[in-house]
Scaffold this motif. Structure first.
Motif, PDB file in Angstrom:
ATOM      1  N   HIS A 132       0.790  -1.511  -0.046  1.00  0.00           N
ATOM      2  CA  HIS A 132      -0.139  -0.110   0.016  1.00  0.00           C
ATOM      3  C   HIS A 132       0.934   1.346   0.033  1.00  0.00           C
ATOM      4  O   HIS A 132       1.555   1.411   0.976  1.00  0.00           O
ATOM      5  CB  HIS A 132      -0.944  -0.016   1.181  1.00  0.00           C
ATOM      6  N   ASN A 134      -0.272   4.253   0.466  1.00  0.00           N
ATOM      7  CA  ASN A 134      -0.623   5.111   1.411  1.00  0.00           C
ATOM      8  C   ASN A 134       0.000   5.206   2.717  1.00  0.00           C
ATOM      9  O   ASN A 134      -0.177   5.913   3.646  1.00  0.00           O
ATOM     10  CB  ASN A 134      -2.184   5.269   1.639  1.00  0.00           C
ATOM     11  N   ASN A 137       3.624   8.501   4.821  1.00  0.00           N
ATOM     12  CA  ASN A 137       2.794   9.862   5.254  1.00  0.00           C
ATOM     13  C   ASN A 137       3.989  10.434   6.375  1.00  0.00           C
ATOM     14  O   ASN A 137       4.543  10.060   7.463  1.00  0.00           O
ATOM     15  CB  ASN A 137       1.581   9.278   6.299  1.00  0.00           C
ATOM     16  N   HIS A 177      -1.259  12.764   1.434  1.00  0.00           N
ATOM     17  CA  HIS A 177      -2.622  12.338   0.766  1.00  0.00           C
ATOM     18  C   HIS A 177      -2.111  11.287  -0.311  1.00  0.00           C
ATOM     19  O   HIS A 177      -2.490  11.673  -1.548  1.00  0.00           O
ATOM     20  CB  HIS A 177      -3.300  13.706   0.187  1.00  0.00           C
ATOM     21  N   ASN A 178      -1.693  10.270   0.196  1.00  0.00           N
ATOM     22  CA  ASN A 178      -1.311   9.390  -0.927  1.00  0.00           C
ATOM     23  C   ASN A 178      -1.961   8.319  -1.036  1.00  0.00           C
ATOM     24  O   ASN A 178      -2.573   7.890   0.202  1.00  0.00           O
ATOM     25  CB  ASN A 178       0.380   9.090  -0.589  1.00  0.00           C
ATOM     26  N   SER A 179      -1.893   7.478  -2.105  1.00  0.00           N
ATOM     27  CA  SER A 179      -2.876   6.326  -2.060  1.00  0.00           C
ATOM     28  C   SER A 179      -2.338   5.628  -3.377  1.00  0.00           C
ATOM     29  O   SER A 179      -1.354   5.934  -4.038  1.00  0.00           O
ATOM     30  CB  SER A 179      -4.341   6.668  -2.506  1.00  0.00           C
ATOM     31  N   TYR A 181      -1.225   1.265  -4.969  1.00  0.00           N
ATOM     32  CA  TYR A 181      -0.520  -0.088  -4.595  1.00  0.00           C
ATOM     33  C   TYR A 181       0.353  -0.542  -5.622  1.00  0.00           C
ATOM     34  O   TYR A 181       0.316  -0.164  -6.617  1.00  0.00           O
ATOM     35  CB  TYR A 181      -1.792  -1.085  -4.153  1.00  0.00           C
ATOM     36  N   ASN A 201      -0.767   7.368  -6.864  1.00  0.00           N
ATOM     37  CA  ASN A 201      -1.413   8.512  -6.422  1.00  0.00           C
ATOM     38  C   ASN A 201      -0.338   9.032  -5.500  1.00  0.00           C
ATOM     39  O   ASN A 201      -0.945   9.379  -4.257  1.00  0.00           O
ATOM     40  CB  ASN A 201      -2.652   8.557  -6.330  1.00  0.00           C
TER      41      ASN A 201
END
Length: 444
Positions: A132, A134, A137, A177-179, A181, A201
């Protein structure tokens, strides 16, 4: 440790409504407030740097395997450049003004476990696992804060206070604000064929940093960041507010909110983005070989391009909330109480109570609960002992001293003191020291 330690003038920085009184005071320049607070909820310095014959890469791997994506690394440093305060009005006035300038550095990061595993081991042993993105951070900032505060004792029960702040950010980096995989699977019955999907992203926003990354830069980074922090930074505004209320003469409750504010990042802005989706089917791709006959590397760069944007952005300060209840006991009279020219104020030698702390963070707030005991040992010497349960430790014992000789106030505060026998094994550590000059009315 500093909260509601009212013999230290800096206690008003964490509660502008604290019940302090003085004719005026000023801090020793640069030495009135020096503090450092660092903590990690998953590892200590010893875990990485112990001289125990274990390979460093193995130590890093052990730390990552034991951690979770919600583990945190937090650092805060403050240096008070100047500070002061004075009573407004005559001797009977209960109104006070304070002011000052300090420099602050904040760093906050969640453990990027999936990305760390991928960087260390690759995906060979993780076929079928989704990594992942995200997990990335992180926030970091160095800034200066100019502040002016006012507090007033409304009556014998209520004290109110507030403070206005101007922030000047010299350097900021934020990626929260990451997303996306990274996922790799094998085609059934074909062990050498893979299906790999990268959905990205990712975004990194920076302010005040871009000039230092250019090839033509030939200055001094530390000097230029200091100049930007105090004279040419991105500006912002903030507010503090606090209250003290006496339920009884010896029973008080307090509350405050600190750094309710923002910075409009506007100097030397760069936002790097990696957004897109890449899918590969076939033999395991070699991203390190741009001459691959199938142009894997070029296809990847086209599918997930690196873009640079130059839009201004806003960051919010990590807002802190404090509250406490304190019970005082053990009446005493000092030599000063015998002065018949003034009204004798009932004073207590001991105090005990509870404090609660919370700080905003990207996923969930950091919280701490503290039990404390304060004791007036001599006329001008006070000690505070604390036991804290927080994100980093459940055995955090702190100790603080505040002493005044003539007009000179000297204080020292430290937490997690049981770990000082080998500080490298501590999950967190904090200290603060300072020197002030405090002036009271001659009869006081």
């Amino acid at each position: 440790m500093l909260y509601n330690f009212t013999t230290i003038p800096q206690s008003s920085l964490v509660n502008p409504g604290t019940d302090v009184s003085y004719k005026f005071y000023f801090g020793f320049p640069v030495l009135s407030g020096v503090s450092l607070n660092a903590g990690s909820s998953s590892f200590s310095a010893y875990d990485l740097f112990a001289d125990n014959g274990v390979d460093f890469n193995d130590k890093v791997r052990d730390v990552i395997n034991k951690s979770s994506r919600n583990d945190k690394v937090v650092t805060n440093q403050q240096l008070e450049i100047f500070t002061g305060g004075f009573r407004v009005g005559g001797r009977e006035s209960r109104s006070y003004v304070s002011f000052g300038l300090y420099q602050e550095f904040d760093f906050f990061m969640y453990m990027p476990k999936d990305l760390a595993l991928l960087a260390l081991d690759g995906n060979k042993d993780y076929i079928g696992k989704m990594f992942h993105l995200n997990d990335l951070n992180v926030k970091a900032e160095v800034l200066s804060v100019f502040h002016v505060g006012f507090h007033k004792k409304m009556n014998d029960k209520l004290v109110l206070g507030g403070r206005a702040k101007i922030y000047s950010s010299g350097a900021n980096a934020v990626s929260v604000h990451n997303s996306g995989y990274i996922y790799t699977s094998q085609e059934p019955g074909t062990p050498n064929l893979y299906n790999q999907v990268i959905s990205s992203n990712l975004e990194l926003k920076t302010s005040g940093i871009a000039p230092f990354t250019k090839d033509e830069y030939d200055g001094n980074i530390a000097t230029d960041i200091a100049h930007n922090t105090f004279f040419n930074g991105s500006l912002g505004l903030g507010l503090d507010a606090g209250v003290t209320y006496y339920l009884k003469k010896n029973l008080q409750v307090t509350a405050s909110i600190i750094d309710l504010g923002f910075v409009k990042q506007s100097k030397d802005i760069e936002t790097l983005t990696y957004k897109g989706t890449y899918q590969y089917q076939g033999a395991n791709p070699d991203f390190m070989n741009p001459d691959d006959p199938e142009n894997v590397f070029d296809e990847f760069k086209k599918a997930i391009p690196r873009d640079t944007l130059y839009d201004k952005y806003t960051t919010w300060r990590p807002t802190k909330i404090y509250t406490s209840v304190e019970y005082s006991f053990g009446n005493y009279r000092s030599n000063e109480d015998c002065n018949c020219k003034q009204q004798v104020k009932e004073r207590y030698r001991n105090a005990a109570g509870l404090q609660f702390f919370a700080m905003s963070a990207p996923r969930e707030p950091l919280v701490a609960l503290t039990a404390f005991y304060k004791r007036n040992i001599f006329e001008k010497l006070d000690v505070k002992a604390t036991y804290t349960v927080d994100t980093f430790s459940s055995t955090n014992i702190g100790l603080g001293l505040s002493g005044t000789i003539g007009m000179v106030n000297i204080y020292a505060l430290a937490n997690n003191i049981l770990e000082y026998k080998d500080i490298s094994k501590a999950s967190s550590a904090a200290f603060q020291i300072g020197i002030n000059f405090v002036f009271q009315d001659s009869e006081e």
